[in-house]
Design an enzyme around this catalytic site. Structure first.
Site, short mmCIF file in Angstrom:
data_model
loop_
_atom_site.label_atom_id
_atom_site.label_comp_id
_atom_site.label_asym_id
_atom_site.label_seq_id
_atom_site.Cartn_x
_atom_site.Cartn_y
_atom_site.Cartn_z
N GLY A 8 35.17 60.20 -57.05
CA GLY A 8 33.74 60.54 -57.06
C GLY A 8 33.50 61.69 -58.01
N ARG A 12 27.97 64.87 -56.73
CA ARG A 12 27.58 66.27 -56.46
C ARG A 12 28.80 67.13 -56.13
NH1 ARG A 12 22.64 63.66 -54.54
NH2 ARG A 12 24.02 62.53 -53.16
N MET A 13 29.65 66.65 -55.21
CA MET A 13 30.84 67.43 -54.87
C MET A 13 31.90 67.30 -55.95
SD MET A 13 30.70 69.34 -52.27
CE MET A 13 32.45 69.66 -52.18
N THR A 93 32.26 62.21 -45.09
CA THR A 93 31.76 62.15 -43.71
C THR A 93 31.19 60.77 -43.42
OG1 THR A 93 29.59 62.99 -44.35
CG2 THR A 93 31.24 64.62 -43.69
N PRO A 116 35.33 67.58 -41.97
CA PRO A 116 33.90 67.39 -42.23
C PRO A 116 33.28 68.56 -42.95
CG PRO A 116 34.28 67.89 -39.91
CD PRO A 116 35.63 67.75 -40.55
N ASN A 117 34.00 69.68 -43.01
CA ASN A 117 33.49 70.85 -43.73
C ASN A 117 34.65 71.72 -44.18
OD1 ASN A 117 32.14 73.34 -44.48
ND2 ASN A 117 30.33 72.40 -43.56
N HIS A 148 19.80 68.74 -44.50
CA HIS A 148 20.51 68.44 -45.74
C HIS A 148 19.55 67.77 -46.73
CE1 HIS A 148 24.29 68.96 -43.47
NE2 HIS A 148 24.87 69.13 -44.65
N HIS A 149 20.02 67.69 -47.98
CA HIS A 149 19.26 67.07 -49.08
C HIS A 149 18.88 65.62 -48.75
CE1 HIS A 149 22.89 64.81 -50.35
NE2 HIS A 149 23.53 65.87 -49.88
N LYS A 152 21.41 62.46 -48.67
CA LYS A 152 22.56 62.35 -47.76
C LYS A 152 22.50 61.03 -47.01
CE LYS A 152 25.21 64.85 -44.26
NZ LYS A 152 26.50 64.48 -44.86
N GLY A 158 28.47 65.45 -40.51
CA GLY A 158 29.80 65.61 -39.91
C GLY A 158 29.99 67.02 -39.39
#
Ligand code: NAD
Length: 260
Positions: A8, A12-13, A93, A116-117, A148-149, A152, A158
């Site tokens: 990915g 974004r990430m 998540t 999850p974080n 969240h945005h 999502k 998560g």
């Protein structure tokens, strides 16, 4: 140096993960994956690293994967990583129970962290929520809130479920028996011991979480607010470096951060 495959990689990430991999003294970008047909395929992201879409070819250039995608892709790449003995860090998540079980089974063949974080501070917040729930006892109703945005794909987050589980652990009960995700219409009174989670979506918010302990005439609030995704990406690179040389197994992010 460990060579990292970022999946990915244009997401974004993925964009932030690539930045923090390049900044990490023990890591370098070894390969990068995107969805078949993605408009940026073929782009050079680092010397000798082109954005590709073939997981098996990408794994040849990697010692560890950092993955922030969607559950189906996470499982596809993890199956190949387990075959190749490549370590795997994933923050995806929204996995189903069956998908979580498959991740645990694949971790018997290669070292895996699934969190999850990845933010240190959110994991400290979970620790605080568990300890607060333990000490406040039955006189305080636990309610959680997350925003969240707009893009999502899963709800609740998560992280909200991680925090709700920490509260349930602190209260000495199973989350599944007490989780309330929706309230509408004639709900009746709040069930004793319920753990409520409310979700908001909008704009470009990278994530906010609050845990409320609502008592009689008083309220305790614990909160974390993100304004960037960098702390998630930095945490994932820290986890990837930590996995170097580890035996196969499913490791907890709390172990990486010394929070257990
Ligand atoms: P995103 O949609 O911006 O990025 C996902 C990327 O995966 C996209 O670029 C997409 O094209 C790519 N992708 C889709 N199919 C693919 C395939 N077959 N092969 C390779 N790449 C493929 O999403 P995001 O905001 O980066 O979030 C991704 C996940 O990470 C979500 O599940 C989100 O909840 C989670 N997340 C976790 C943390 C954490 O700390 N654990 C933090 C933020 C986000």
């Amino acid at each position: 140096m460990s060579r990292v495959l970022v999946t990915g990689a244009a997401g974004r990430m993925g964009e932030r993960v690539r930045h923090w991999v390049e900044a990490h003294p023990q890591l370098e970008l070894g390969a990068a994956l995107e969805a078949p047909g993605h408009p940026r395929l073929g782009e050079t992201l680092a010397p000798g690293v082109e954005l590709g879409s073939d997981p098996k070819a990408a794994l040849e250039g990697a010692d560890v994967v950092i993955d922030f995608t969607v559950p189906g892709v996470t499982l596809d790449v993890l199956r190949s990583a387990a075959d190749a003995g490549v370590a795997f860090v994933t923050g995806t998540t929204g996995c189903s129970e069956a998908q979580r079980q498959e991740i645990a089974a694949l971790a018997e063949r290669t070292p895996v962290i699934h969190a999850p974080n990845f933010s240190v501070s959110v994991n400290v917040l979970a620790w605080l929520a568990r300890e607060a729930a333990r000490r406040l006892g039955d006189g305080f109703d636990a309610e959680l809130f997350e925003i969240h945005h707009a893009a999502k794909r899963d709800a609740p987050s998560g992280t909200a479920l991680l925090l709700a589980r920490a509260v349930a652990e602190g209260q000495g009960k199973a989350l599944e028996d007490h989780l309330v995700l929706e309230r509408a219409g004639e709900t009746g009174a709040r069930p004793p011991g319920a753990i409520g989670v409310q979700t908001l979506r909008g704009g470009d918010n990278p994530g906010e979480h609050s845990v409320y302990f609502v008592g009689t005439g008083e309220r305790v609030e614990l909160a974390h607010r993100s304004s960037t995704r960098d702390h998630f990406a930095q945490g994932a690179t820290r986890a990837a470096a930590w996995l170097e040389g580890k035996a196969p197994g499913l490791y907890a992010i709390e172990t990486v951060y010394g929070l257990e």
